[in-house]
Design an enzyme around this catalytic site. Structure first.
Site, mmCIF file in Angstrom:
data_model
loop_
_atom_site.group_PDB
_atom_site.id
_atom_site.type_symbol
_atom_site.label_atom_id
_atom_site.label_comp_id
_atom_site.label_asym_id
_atom_site.label_seq_id
_atom_site.Cartn_x
_atom_site.Cartn_y
_atom_site.Cartn_z
ATOM 1 N N GLN A 58 -4.527 -12.020 -13.417
ATOM 2 C CA GLN A 58 -4.379 -10.789 -14.202
ATOM 3 C C GLN A 58 -2.931 -10.533 -14.621
ATOM 4 O O GLN A 58 -2.621 -9.486 -15.180
ATOM 5 C CB GLN A 58 -4.969 -9.591 -13.461
ATOM 6 C CG GLN A 58 -4.225 -9.139 -12.211
ATOM 7 C CD GLN A 58 -5.007 -8.078 -11.450
ATOM 8 O OE1 GLN A 58 -5.983 -8.368 -10.779
ATOM 9 N NE2 GLN A 58 -4.571 -6.833 -11.534
ATOM 10 N N HIS A 78 -3.401 4.322 -2.336
ATOM 11 C CA HIS A 78 -4.377 3.452 -1.665
ATOM 12 C C HIS A 78 -4.959 4.157 -0.435
ATOM 13 O O HIS A 78 -6.140 4.005 -0.122
ATOM 14 C CB HIS A 78 -3.704 2.154 -1.205
ATOM 15 C CG HIS A 78 -3.156 1.316 -2.314
ATOM 16 N ND1 HIS A 78 -1.818 1.078 -2.474
ATOM 17 C CD2 HIS A 78 -3.787 0.663 -3.322
ATOM 18 C CE1 HIS A 78 -1.635 0.300 -3.528
ATOM 19 N NE2 HIS A 78 -2.805 0.043 -4.060
ATOM 20 N N SER A 128 2.919 4.558 -7.140
ATOM 21 C CA SER A 128 2.656 3.211 -7.645
ATOM 22 C C SER A 128 3.504 2.214 -6.877
ATOM 23 O O SER A 128 4.645 2.519 -6.497
ATOM 24 C CB SER A 128 3.022 3.148 -9.137
ATOM 25 O OG SER A 128 3.149 1.800 -9.544
ATOM 26 N N SER A 129 2.948 1.022 -6.667
ATOM 27 C CA SER A 129 3.721 -0.030 -5.985
ATOM 28 C C SER A 129 4.957 -0.377 -6.796
ATOM 29 O O SER A 129 5.950 -0.855 -6.268
ATOM 30 C CB SER A 129 2.870 -1.287 -5.812
ATOM 31 O OG SER A 129 1.682 -0.968 -5.149
ATOM 32 N N LEU A 179 0.813 -1.216 0.000
ATOM 33 C CA LEU A 179 0.000 0.000 0.000
ATOM 34 C C LEU A 179 0.849 1.270 0.000
ATOM 35 O O LEU A 179 1.900 1.323 0.625
ATOM 36 C CB LEU A 179 -0.909 -0.008 1.236
ATOM 37 C CG LEU A 179 -1.807 -1.244 1.380
ATOM 38 C CD1 LEU A 179 -2.575 -1.204 2.703
ATOM 39 C CD2 LEU A 179 -2.779 -1.351 0.202
ATOM 40 N N HIS A 180 0.380 2.273 -0.728
ATOM 41 C CA HIS A 180 1.037 3.577 -0.765
ATOM 42 C C HIS A 180 -0.042 4.653 -0.610
ATOM 43 O O HIS A 180 -1.228 4.332 -0.431
ATOM 44 C CB HIS A 180 1.833 3.756 -2.066
ATOM 45 C CG HIS A 180 1.032 3.455 -3.302
ATOM 46 N ND1 HIS A 180 0.014 4.265 -3.735
ATOM 47 C CD2 HIS A 180 1.067 2.419 -4.170
ATOM 48 C CE1 HIS A 180 -0.520 3.764 -4.826
ATOM 49 N NE2 HIS A 180 0.096 2.626 -5.109
ATOM 50 N N VAL A 220 -2.810 10.117 -6.831
ATOM 51 C CA VAL A 220 -1.982 10.782 -5.824
ATOM 52 C C VAL A 220 -0.542 10.777 -6.347
ATOM 53 O O VAL A 220 -0.071 9.765 -6.882
ATOM 54 C CB VAL A 220 -2.066 10.051 -4.463
ATOM 55 C CG1 VAL A 220 -1.174 10.726 -3.430
ATOM 56 C CG2 VAL A 220 -3.506 10.038 -3.971
HETATM 57 O O1 PAF Z 1 -5.801 -2.243 -9.177
HETATM 58 C C1 PAF Z 1 -5.490 -3.290 -8.593
HETATM 59 O O2 PAF Z 1 -4.718 -3.292 -7.631
HETATM 60 C C2 PAF Z 1 -6.062 -4.611 -9.090
HETATM 61 O O3 PAF Z 1 -6.184 -4.627 -10.470
HETATM 62 C C3 PAF Z 1 -7.406 -4.973 -8.409
HETATM 63 C C4 PAF Z 1 -8.487 -3.976 -8.748
HETATM 64 C C5 PAF Z 1 -7.219 -5.046 -6.911
HETATM 65 C C6 PAF Z 1 -7.876 -6.346 -8.901
HETATM 66 O O4 PAF Z 1 -6.956 -7.338 -8.578
#
Ligand code: PAF
Length: 281
Positions: A61, A37, A185-186, A33-34, A176
């Site tokens: 994904q 988030h 971004s992570s 998280l950053h 942000v």
């Molecule tokens: O944006 C993300 O971090 C991902 O694509 C999500 C929406 C959590 C789905 O895995």
């Protein structure tokens, strides 16, 4: 804050919350998280009785040559951040919990996916739509929060919610940024020191193109040239795409008018970065 690891426990909990008349705000994430988030959690905290955060690095994904195995993970740190942001329930399932059986149904996104990141990441948005369908069924949120940095994801989720009639309100939150403009971004942790100093050029180039629009430029090709030339001159990154589309339709435009997105994706040595600006002309 309570950490919940099973679908059964999560569903039982939200059913009770709904019976008690509580509104549920949901922030789906892949963790690490950053501040981006955090802004989603803060907004969810403001607008709902209960906030559920999910942390799940979703294998479906990621493409075969992408960074699923090395995607940054730090649960203890994430837990502290979630606690600080006032999250009530942290849903943290394992891959086995989320993808137990051989699936008999697959979700295929057929619109808005053959452009931008979707064009180069075959199946990526199918994976996103699949996991969000599952998460929406498990968490039953009233509202779900997403960052506009992933503008194509927002557009796809908009279609998913609409087409499948999820009783969920999509709330899209502004990107942000670091003080120098780099979108949080992570994946920024993958940047080398030199690349980190170059990376803000993405945002600066987008802003420069917007200034040109404000001065009357309506030719999308000219705007793309300005952005690309800047990135090539001031970074070592390889350009993946520079595009101007209507938003949220993600259709090519011949003249910049209405709501449009200016979007870029570049590949540094290890970090693939994206950024965009959505403007009304
Ligand atoms: O944006 C993300 O971090 C991902 O694509 C999500 C929406 C959590 C789905 O895995």
């Amino acid at each position: 804050m309570k950490v919940i690891k099973t679908i059964k426990d999560m569903q039982a909990l939200v059913q009770q919350l709904r019976r008690d008349g509580q509104s549920i705000g949901f922030v789906p994430t892949m963790g690490f998280l950053h501040e981006g988030h955090c802004s989603l959690m803060q907004r969810a905290r403001k607008e709902n009785d209960v906030v559920v955060l999910s942390i799940f690095v979703n294998p479906t994904q990621f493409g075969p040559n992408e960074d699923f195995d090395t995607y940054p993970r730090d649960f203890e740190r994430d837990e502290q951040i979630a606690l600080k942001e006032g999250v009530d329930y942290l849903f943290y399932p394992s891959v086995e919990e989320m993808y137990k059986e051989n699936p008999s149904v697959s979700i295929s996104v057929i619109n808005r996916v053959d452009v931008l990141c979707g064009a180069k990441r075959a199946g990526h948005f199918d994976g996103v739509a699949t996991i969000l369908t599952k998460l929406f069924h498990i968490v039953s949120p009233h509202r779900a929060y997403f960052g506009k940095k992933d503008a194509q994801q927002v557009a796809v989720v908009h279609g998913l919610i609409k087409d499948f009639n999820f009783p969920v309100e999509l709330v899209a939150i502004d990107t942000v940024r670091e003080e120098d403009g780099l979108a949080k971004s992570s994946r920024n942790v993958y940047l080398t020191e030199a690349e980190r100093t170059q990376a803000p050029v993405l945002y600066k180039s987008l802003r420069q193109a917007v200034e040109k629009i404000n001065q009357g430029e309506t030719n999308p090709d000219r705007l793309k040239e300005i952005i690309s030339a800047n990135i090539q001159a001031y970074t070592s990154a390889e350009i993946d795409y520079v595009e101007v589309y209507s938003y949220p339709e993600l259709q090519p435009v011949t003249t910049v008018t209405g709501q449009v997105i200016l979007a870029v994706a570049v590949q540094f040595s290890k970090a693939r970065l994206i950024d965009n600006l959505i403007i009304e002309v």
